[in-house]
Design a protein around this motif. Structure first.
Motif, PDB file in Angstrom:
ATOM      1  N   GLY A  10       0.852  -1.175   0.000  1.00 10.80           N
ATOM      2  CA  GLY A  10       0.000   0.000   0.000  1.00 10.80           C
ATOM      3  C   GLY A  10       0.892   1.230   0.000  1.00 10.80           C
ATOM      4  O   GLY A  10       1.776   1.363  -0.833  1.00 10.80           O
ATOM      5  N   ASP A  11       0.695   2.090   0.952  1.00  4.14           N
ATOM      6  CA  ASP A  11       1.534   3.284   1.084  1.00  4.14           C
ATOM      7  C   ASP A  11       2.510   3.171   2.248  1.00  4.14           C
ATOM      8  O   ASP A  11       3.203   4.137   2.562  1.00  4.14           O
ATOM      9  CB  ASP A  11       0.652   4.524   1.287  1.00  4.14           C
ATOM     10  N   GLU A  42       0.866  -7.116  -1.658  1.00  7.62           N
ATOM     11  CA  GLU A  42      -0.363  -6.394  -1.291  1.00  7.62           C
ATOM     12  C   GLU A  42      -1.566  -7.326  -1.310  1.00  7.62           C
ATOM     13  O   GLU A  42      -2.426  -7.256  -0.429  1.00  7.62           O
ATOM     14  CB  GLU A  42      -0.584  -5.209  -2.232  1.00  7.62           C
ATOM     15  N   ARG A  43      -1.635  -8.229  -2.298  1.00 11.91           N
ATOM     16  CA  ARG A  43      -2.735  -9.200  -2.344  1.00 11.91           C
ATOM     17  C   ARG A  43      -2.689 -10.133  -1.141  1.00 11.91           C
ATOM     18  O   ARG A  43      -3.721 -10.462  -0.550  1.00 11.91           O
ATOM     19  CB  ARG A  43      -2.681 -10.017  -3.633  1.00 11.91           C
ATOM     20  N   ILE A  44      -1.490 -10.552  -0.788  1.00 14.35           N
ATOM     21  CA  ILE A  44      -1.325 -11.448   0.356  1.00 14.35           C
ATOM     22  C   ILE A  44      -1.723 -10.731   1.636  1.00 14.35           C
ATOM     23  O   ILE A  44      -2.475 -11.263   2.457  1.00 14.35           O
ATOM     24  CB  ILE A  44       0.125 -11.969   0.434  1.00 14.35           C
ATOM     25  N   GLN A  45      -1.260  -9.501   1.813  1.00 14.00           N
ATOM     26  CA  GLN A  45      -1.591  -8.720   3.002  1.00 14.00           C
ATOM     27  C   GLN A  45      -3.089  -8.447   3.077  1.00 14.00           C
ATOM     28  O   GLN A  45      -3.677  -8.473   4.156  1.00 14.00           O
ATOM     29  CB  GLN A  45      -0.808  -7.400   3.009  1.00 14.00           C
ATOM     30  N   ALA A  46      -3.726  -8.206   1.942  1.00 15.85           N
ATOM     31  CA  ALA A  46      -5.169  -7.948   1.927  1.00 15.85           C
ATOM     32  C   ALA A  46      -5.953  -9.160   2.425  1.00 15.85           C
ATOM     33  O   ALA A  46      -7.042  -9.015   2.971  1.00 15.85           O
ATOM     34  CB  ALA A  46      -5.620  -7.561   0.523  1.00 15.85           C
TER      35      ALA A  46
END
Length: 114
Positions: A10-11, A42-46
C-alpha cells in the motif's frame, strides 16, 4: 538466516525478515503471475489483517508451490488457480491469528476481573 528487508505494501513501508530462498520464490511467483512482488505482497496482506506479514508471505509461498506440485503430479497443466489457493491458505492463517488474539483478550479480561 533471515534477512530483514523493507517492502512497500500500500503506502506503508513494512520490514519483513525472510530467508533468501523465500525472497527468490516470491519474485519468481510474481514473475510467473505477471505482477510485481509489491502487488503480490499487497494481495497477500489484503487476505490477512491479523497475521504477521512475514508469516503470511511464508505460508503463501509454501501453499503456492504445494498447489503447483500437486497439479504437476496429477498431470494437470499450470494455471492461475495456484495464487488463489495460496491466498486461501493465508486467510486460514489469518483466522488462526484472530482466534489466538481473541483467546489472549479473554484471558486478559479474566485476569483483570475482580
Amino acid at each position: 538466516m533471515p534477512k530483514p528487508r523493507t517492502i512497500i505494501i500500500g503506502d506503508a513501508k513494512t520490514s519483513v525478515s525472510l530467508e533468501n530462498e523465500f525472497w527468490l520464490a516470491l519474485t519468481e511467483i510474481a514473475a510467473r503471475e505477471r505482477v510485481t512482488p509489491r502487488i503480490l505482497a499487497e494481495r497477500i496482506q489484503a487476505a490477512c489483517s491479523n497475521a504477521n506479514v512475514t508469516s503470511a508471505l511464508r505460508v503463501f509461498i509454501i501453499a503456492y508451490y504445494r498447489v503447483k506440485a500437486n497439479r504437476h503430479a496429477a498431470g494437470q497443466g499450470a494455471d492461475g488457480e495456484a495464487v488463489e489457493a495460496a491466498i486461501a491458505a493465508v486467510r486460514g492463517l489469518d483466522e488462526e491469528e484472530a482466534a489466538i488474539m481473541a483467546r489472549r483478550r479473554h484471558r486478559g479480561a479474566e485476569a483483570g476481573a475482580p
